[in-house]
Motif scaffolding. Structure first.
Motif, PDB file in Angstrom:
ATOM      1  N   UNK A 161       0.751  -7.663  -3.948  1.00 49.59           N
ATOM      2  CA  UNK A 161      -0.660  -7.727  -4.878  1.00 49.59           C
ATOM      3  C   UNK A 161      -1.474  -7.329  -3.167  1.00 49.59           C
ATOM      4  N   UNK A 162      -1.409  -8.083  -2.356  1.00 52.28           N
ATOM      5  CA  UNK A 162      -1.973  -7.426  -0.944  1.00 52.28           C
ATOM      6  C   UNK A 162      -1.319  -6.033  -1.029  1.00 52.28           C
ATOM      7  N   UNK A 163       0.244  -5.933  -1.179  1.00 51.38           N
ATOM      8  CA  UNK A 163       0.229  -4.534  -0.631  1.00 51.38           C
ATOM      9  C   UNK A 163      -0.114  -3.461  -1.965  1.00 51.38           C
ATOM     10  N   UNK A 164      -0.425  -3.710  -3.091  1.00 45.69           N
ATOM     11  CA  UNK A 164      -0.547  -2.890  -4.233  1.00 45.69           C
ATOM     12  C   UNK A 164      -2.334  -2.638  -4.196  1.00 45.69           C
ATOM     13  N   UNK A 165      -2.955  -3.396  -2.984  1.00 43.00           N
ATOM     14  CA  UNK A 165      -4.802  -3.052  -2.691  1.00 43.00           C
ATOM     15  C   UNK A 165      -4.466  -2.132  -1.312  1.00 43.00           C
ATOM     16  N   UNK A 166      -3.747  -2.398  -0.948  1.00 40.38           N
ATOM     17  CA  UNK A 166      -3.979  -2.020   0.213  1.00 40.38           C
ATOM     18  C   UNK A 166      -3.210  -0.329  -0.413  1.00 40.38           C
ATOM     19  N   UNK A 167      -2.166   0.048  -1.467  1.00 38.59           N
ATOM     20  CA  UNK A 167      -2.518   1.194  -1.835  1.00 38.59           C
ATOM     21  C   UNK A 167      -2.924   2.054  -2.552  1.00 38.59           C
ATOM     22  N   UNK A 168      -4.007   1.099  -3.220  1.00 39.31           N
ATOM     23  CA  UNK A 168      -5.116   1.534  -4.346  1.00 39.31           C
ATOM     24  C   UNK A 168      -6.116   1.683  -3.218  1.00 39.31           C
ATOM     25  N   UNK A 169      -6.428   1.082  -2.204  1.00 43.50           N
ATOM     26  CA  UNK A 169      -7.115   1.583  -0.875  1.00 43.50           C
ATOM     27  C   UNK A 169      -7.327   3.196  -0.855  1.00 43.50           C
ATOM     28  N   UNK A 172      -7.436   5.844  -2.694  1.00 43.20           N
ATOM     29  CA  UNK A 172      -8.843   6.143  -2.970  1.00 43.20           C
ATOM     30  C   UNK A 172      -9.370   6.926  -1.561  1.00 43.20           C
ATOM     31  N   UNK A 173      -8.677   6.778  -0.852  1.00 42.27           N
ATOM     32  CA  UNK A 173      -9.020   7.322   0.592  1.00 42.27           C
ATOM     33  C   UNK A 173      -8.990   8.791   0.803  1.00 42.27           C
ATOM     34  N   UNK A 174      -7.506   8.539   0.205  1.00 42.30           N
ATOM     35  CA  UNK A 174      -6.850  10.102  -0.138  1.00 42.30           C
ATOM     36  C   UNK A 174      -7.611  11.418  -0.867  1.00 42.30           C
ATOM     37  N   UNK A 175      -7.902   9.967  -1.899  1.00 40.96           N
ATOM     38  CA  UNK A 175      -9.164  11.165  -2.877  1.00 40.96           C
ATOM     39  C   UNK A 175      -9.905  11.556  -2.271  1.00 40.96           C
ATOM     40  N   UNK A 176     -10.739  11.184  -1.284  1.00 42.38           N
ATOM     41  CA  UNK A 176     -12.206  11.249  -1.229  1.00 42.38           C
ATOM     42  C   UNK A 176     -12.073  12.355  -0.107  1.00 42.38           C
TER      43      UNK A 176
END
Ligand code: SF4
Ligand code: SF4
Length: 188
Positions: A161-169, A172-176
């Motif tokens: 779960x925490x790995x997916x959260x970090x990957x999503x974050x 998000x940064x990469x998209x920004x």
């Protein structure tokens, strides 16, 4: 020299790595809390094999499908004991409600310690261990490593779960950054 006996069956983990990673739904949690592989759904991908901290699930050489102990899902569904518990002449293997078995196992361990076997210990009975406690409890006469068991098993998917959260974050940064780069490029 001495003989140490133990069975190396599926532990039917509360947090089962094999079940977490199976992409086809071939592995499921039964109404009895056990973990079972459905051979007809398994596609032989093998993800479940390294996900088991005990190394008990494997693939057949012939067709690559996964297999392991089902705790006789068909038998317990009919109100019977698993075949191993039914057949064991010394009742070394017992079957029943987990809480009751924990109490019984602790009593047998205490008997052994009182009789001088100070290294007697239970394995898999702690609900706070790395797999949330096992459905198969073992009474050992020595350290788990001596039996080939991992001393501190941890389900490899515990950080999923925490790995997916970090990957999503990170995504998000990469998209920004990408949007920022496009915006800068249009201004120049
Ligand atoms: S080998 Fe079968 S049971 Fe194991 S993860 Fe793949 S589909 Fe699921
Ligand atoms: S012991 Fe291994 S195969 Fe059995 S439920 Fe746990 S992770 Fe799955």
């Amino acid at each position: 020299m001495r003989w140490l006996m133990s069975s190396d069956v599926c532990k039917h983990c509360t947090h089962a790595g094999c079940l977490d990673v199976c992409p086809t739904g071939a592995i499921f949690r039964t109404e009895f809390g056990t973990v079972v592989v459905q051979e007809d759904i398994c596609n032989g991908c093998g993800y479940c094999v390294p996900a088991c901290p005990y190394g008990v699930i494997d693939r057949r050489e012939e067709d690559g499908r996964a297999f392991k102990c089902t705790l006789c899902y068909d038998r317990i569904g009919e109100g019977m004991k698993p075949a191993c518990a039914q057949a064991c002449p010394t009742e070394s293997i017992q079957f029943g409600e987990l809480d009751e078995l924990r109490v019984r196992a602790a009593g047998r361990r205490d008997q052994l310690v009182e009789a001088g076997v100070s290294s007697a210990q239970l394995y898999g009975e702690n609900p706070d261990d790395g797999v949330g406690g096992a459905g198969s409890i073992f009474l050992l006469l020595d350290a788990p490593e001596v039996y080939g068991f991992p001393p501190d098993p941890v389900v490899p998917t515990c950080n999923l779960v925490s790995m997916w959260k970090h990957a999503a974050a990170a995504a998000g940064v990469l998209a920004g950054i990408t949007v920022g780069a496009f915006a800068s490029a249009r201004r120049s």
